[in-house]
Design a protein around this motif. Structure first.
Motif, PDB file in Angstrom:
ATOM      1  N   LYS A  98     -40.599 -68.829 -60.913  1.00 31.62           N
ATOM      2  CA  LYS A  98     -41.307 -69.557 -59.842  1.00 31.62           C
ATOM      3  C   LYS A  98     -42.573 -70.205 -60.395  1.00 31.62           C
TER       4      LYS A  98
ATOM      5  N   LEU B 287     -37.079 -61.175 -60.951  1.00 31.99           N
ATOM      6  CA  LEU B 287     -36.212 -61.282 -62.143  1.00 31.99           C
ATOM      7  C   LEU B 287     -36.187 -59.997 -62.944  1.00 31.99           C
TER       8      LEU B 287
ATOM      9  N   THR C 207     -34.025 -72.766 -64.001  1.00 27.44           N
ATOM     10  CA  THR C 207     -34.319 -71.331 -64.150  1.00 27.44           C
ATOM     11  C   THR C 207     -34.693 -70.692 -62.809  1.00 27.44           C
ATOM     12  N   LYS C 208     -34.817 -69.367 -62.867  1.00 28.90           N
ATOM     13  CA  LYS C 208     -35.193 -68.646 -61.646  1.00 28.90           C
ATOM     14  C   LYS C 208     -36.690 -68.320 -61.615  1.00 28.90           C
TER      15      LYS C 208
END
Ligand code: PMP
Ligand code: GLN
Length: 380
Positions: A306, A323, A303-304
């Motif tokens: 953090k 995002l 996933t993006k």
């Protein structure tokens, strides 16, 4: 017309997100509770204690055998002995313990220093008891306490300071130096410390828990709160305890006896036997560390989001910076309705809804549940 004591309080964010999650058939990583089974041995013991006839009121401070076992456990772990007769009380979860402590000690015009993001119970419970919360803000991604700032807000009206380590929702710990700094600040004052240690056994990377019970300056003024719900995967049983020196415990019990009188009896007897299995709590950190690592690896690889590092508790903060421009509550609702995953918006743990685009995910779930959740988060 009713004049509300808490005009601004709405339903708890844990109920809101869990209800919304159920409504949309989402994977619920919002409210903190494990989806693992309670040990069959513990269940058997509860059952046995009921059959044995332990079904009437327990003594007001709790079943003595259990208080003795708790005393021994703390002595072993933190080298301080709490007297089972006068310094330990069994509570209906940490929630009841905390509320009882606020009622026992807070008066109008008292100030209570706390750190935000803060567990959602503290502020309404302080206000319901007429006192005023004083906020020290912790910020992402470190969320570390600046003790110089604490010194500045402490004054003659400060009645209480609340600490919570391991910390919900950030998973950060107060290190030994932090506890020393706190000791210095309260030394010679009348300040009472409330130390919420419900995640004491959920600590990772072989770091030692810095219980307030390890610091002589703190022991004499601190109430420590613990929860068997967290330790034995049984949040629905609502059972915990409080440790405090006799003079504080005396006041605590004056209120406790009129809030619940006593906590359910058979579970107290069952835990009193079960707690002899030290590994049930000594190996909990390692168990959850594996869960954390598994979840963090899945999130990082797929996933993006953090990662904001977590060192204890069963919560992982994820930032969605870059995002979306949505506020975290809106983003969390969208995650449920559009992607079928529920999390808690961290702004809900700040009185002014301070938003840093961070969500809290509970990883106290089976690997399959975590995998399914990440499959959904991958699409964002
Ligand atoms: N304090 C913190 C920081 C918590 O996360 C919880 C768990 N909801 C509690 C207190 C309350 O614990 P219990 O479920 O035993 O009432
Ligand atoms: N402690 C749990 C959490 O932080 C939930 C407690 C509750 O639902 N009141 O998610």
């Amino acid at each position: 017309m009713i004049q509300s004591k808490l005009p601004n309080v709405k339903e708890s964010i844990f109920s809101i997100m869990t209800n919304m999650s159920n409504e949309h058939n989402a994977i619920n990583l919002s409210q903190g509770f494990p989806d693992f089974k309670v040990s069959p041995n513990l269940i058997k013991l509860v059952n046995q204690k009921m059959k044995d006839g332990h079904n009437q009121y327990a003594p007001m401070p709790g079943v003595l055998e259990l208080r003795q076992k708790i005393s021994e456990k703390h002595e072993k772990l933190y080298a301080h002995t709490y007297n089972p007769d006068t310094e330990i009380t069994i509570t209906a979860g940490a929630t009841q313990g905390l509320f009882t402590a606020f009622t026992a000690f807070l008066k109008e015009d008292d100030e209570v220093v706390l750190f935000e993001p803060a567990y959602d119970q503290y502020v309404p419970a302080i206000r319901a008891n007429g006192a005023t919360p004083v906020y020290v803000t912790l910020k992402a991604p470190e969320y570390q306490i600046d003790w110089e700032e604490v010194k500045k807000v402490v004054n003659a009206r400060t009645k209480m300071i609340i600490i919570n380590s391991p910390h919900n929702p950030t998973g950060k710990l107060i290190p030994e130096e932090g506890m020393m700094a706190l000791s210095k600040i309260v030394s010679g004052s009348k300040i009472i410390v409330v130390s919420d240690e419900v995640y004491e056994h959920i600590i990772f990377d072989e770091v030692e828990h810095q219980s307030a019970a390890k610091f002589p300056e703190l022991i004499e003024r601190t109430l420590i709160f613990a929860s068997f719900g967290k330790t034995f995967h049984a949040t629905g049983w609502k059972i915990g305890y409080v440790l405090a020196p006799e003079n504080l415990m005396k006041e605590f019990r004056k209120i406790h006896q009129f809030v619940v009188y006593a906590v359910n009896t058979p579970i107290q007897y069952a835990i009193s036997d079960f707690i002899d299995n030290e590994n049930e709590y000594l190996e909990l950190g390692e168990f959850y560390q594996k869960k954390r690592d598994y979840f963090v690896d899945l999130i990082t690889e797929n996933t993006k989001f953090k990662i904001i590092p977590t060192f204890g508790t069963y919560f992982q903060l994820l930032s969605y910076e870059g995002l979306s421009d949505m506020k975290d509550k809106e983003f969390a609702e969208w995650l449920i309705t559009e992607h079928g995953v529920a999390a808690i918006p961290v702004s809900e743990f700040y009185h002014d809804k301070f938003n840093e685009k961070v969500l809290r995910f509970c990883f106290a779930k089976s690997n399959a549940t975590l995998e399914n959740a990440v499959k959904r988060l991958k699409k964002i």
